[in-house]
Design a protein around this motif. Structure first.
Motif, PDB file in Angstrom:
ATOM      1  N   GLN A   1       0.830  -1.210   0.000  1.00  0.00           N
ATOM      2  CA  GLN A   1       0.000   0.000   0.000  1.00  0.00           C
ATOM      3  C   GLN A   1       0.862   1.257   0.000  1.00  0.00           C
ATOM      4  O   GLN A   1       0.551   2.226  -0.691  1.00  0.00           O
ATOM      5  CB  GLN A   1      -0.930   0.019   1.207  1.00  0.00           C
ATOM      6  CG  GLN A   1      -2.128  -0.873   1.059  1.00  0.00           C
ATOM      7  CD  GLN A   1      -3.041  -0.760   2.258  1.00  0.00           C
ATOM      8  OE1 GLN A   1      -2.585  -0.696   3.397  1.00  0.00           O
ATOM      9  NE2 GLN A   1      -4.338  -0.738   2.008  1.00  0.00           N
ATOM     10  N   LYS A   2       1.918   1.244   0.782  1.00  0.00           N
ATOM     11  CA  LYS A   2       2.824   2.396   0.844  1.00  0.00           C
ATOM     12  C   LYS A   2       3.484   2.622  -0.519  1.00  0.00           C
ATOM     13  O   LYS A   2       3.588   3.770  -0.976  1.00  0.00           O
ATOM     14  CB  LYS A   2       3.881   2.181   1.940  1.00  0.00           C
ATOM     15  CG  LYS A   2       4.835   3.320   2.088  1.00  0.00           C
ATOM     16  CD  LYS A   2       4.158   4.566   2.595  1.00  0.00           C
ATOM     17  CE  LYS A   2       5.181   5.656   2.892  1.00  0.00           C
ATOM     18  NZ  LYS A   2       4.567   6.939   3.139  1.00  0.00           N
TER      19      LYS A   2
ATOM     20  N   GLN B   1       0.935   4.206  -2.775  1.00  0.00           N
ATOM     21  CA  GLN B   1       0.716   5.611  -2.420  1.00  0.00           C
ATOM     22  C   GLN B   1       1.841   6.487  -2.962  1.00  0.00           C
ATOM     23  O   GLN B   1       1.586   7.568  -3.518  1.00  0.00           O
ATOM     24  CB  GLN B   1       0.628   5.779  -0.906  1.00  0.00           C
ATOM     25  CG  GLN B   1      -0.623   5.232  -0.290  1.00  0.00           C
ATOM     26  CD  GLN B   1      -0.574   5.234   1.226  1.00  0.00           C
ATOM     27  OE1 GLN B   1       0.475   5.456   1.837  1.00  0.00           O
ATOM     28  NE2 GLN B   1      -1.713   4.975   1.845  1.00  0.00           N
ATOM     29  N   GLU B   2       3.070   6.022  -2.791  1.00  0.00           N
ATOM     30  CA  GLU B   2       4.222   6.793  -3.259  1.00  0.00           C
ATOM     31  C   GLU B   2       4.244   6.868  -4.789  1.00  0.00           C
ATOM     32  O   GLU B   2       4.626   7.888  -5.364  1.00  0.00           O
ATOM     33  CB  GLU B   2       5.526   6.216  -2.722  1.00  0.00           C
ATOM     34  CG  GLU B   2       5.651   6.273  -1.210  1.00  0.00           C
ATOM     35  CD  GLU B   2       5.565   7.682  -0.642  1.00  0.00           C
ATOM     36  OE1 GLU B   2       6.176   8.611  -1.203  1.00  0.00           O
ATOM     37  OE2 GLU B   2       4.875   7.868   0.382  1.00  0.00           O
TER      38      GLU B   2
ATOM     39  N   LEU C   1      11.793   2.496  -1.415  1.00  0.00           N
ATOM     40  CA  LEU C   1      10.770   1.546  -0.971  1.00  0.00           C
ATOM     41  C   LEU C   1      10.785   0.271  -1.813  1.00  0.00           C
ATOM     42  O   LEU C   1      10.662  -0.834  -1.279  1.00  0.00           O
ATOM     43  CB  LEU C   1       9.385   2.175  -1.050  1.00  0.00           C
ATOM     44  CG  LEU C   1       9.013   3.140   0.054  1.00  0.00           C
ATOM     45  CD1 LEU C   1       7.683   3.813  -0.259  1.00  0.00           C
ATOM     46  CD2 LEU C   1       8.940   2.427   1.381  1.00  0.00           C
TER      47      LEU C   1
END
Length: 65
Positions: free
Chosen positions: A3-4, A7-8, A36
């Motif tokens: 999810q991160k 989002q990024e 990430l």
């Protein structure tokens, strides 16, 4: 973590549309996303049993993005 990453990635796309690809804010966001993704890849290499499950989710994100 998936999810991160998503989002990024969305932030990167928004910044690129707003400022253009060579803007410092876009480049900084791209580097953040790269960090990430690198962390994710290292995590997957360290935990191969989880790889299939997470890869399936990642493929779904790519298809929808």
């Amino acid at each position: 973590m998936i999810q991160k990453i998503e989002q990024e990635r969305q932030k990167l796309n928004c910044f690129a549309e707003r400022y253009g690809l060579s803007h410092p804010r876009v480049l900084a966001q791209s580097q953040q996303l790269d960090k990430l993704l690198n962390l994710y890849q290292r995590t997957q290499a360290a935990h191969p049993k989880r790889k299939k499950e997470v890869t399936d989710r990642t493929d779904r994100i790519r298809l929808s993005g």
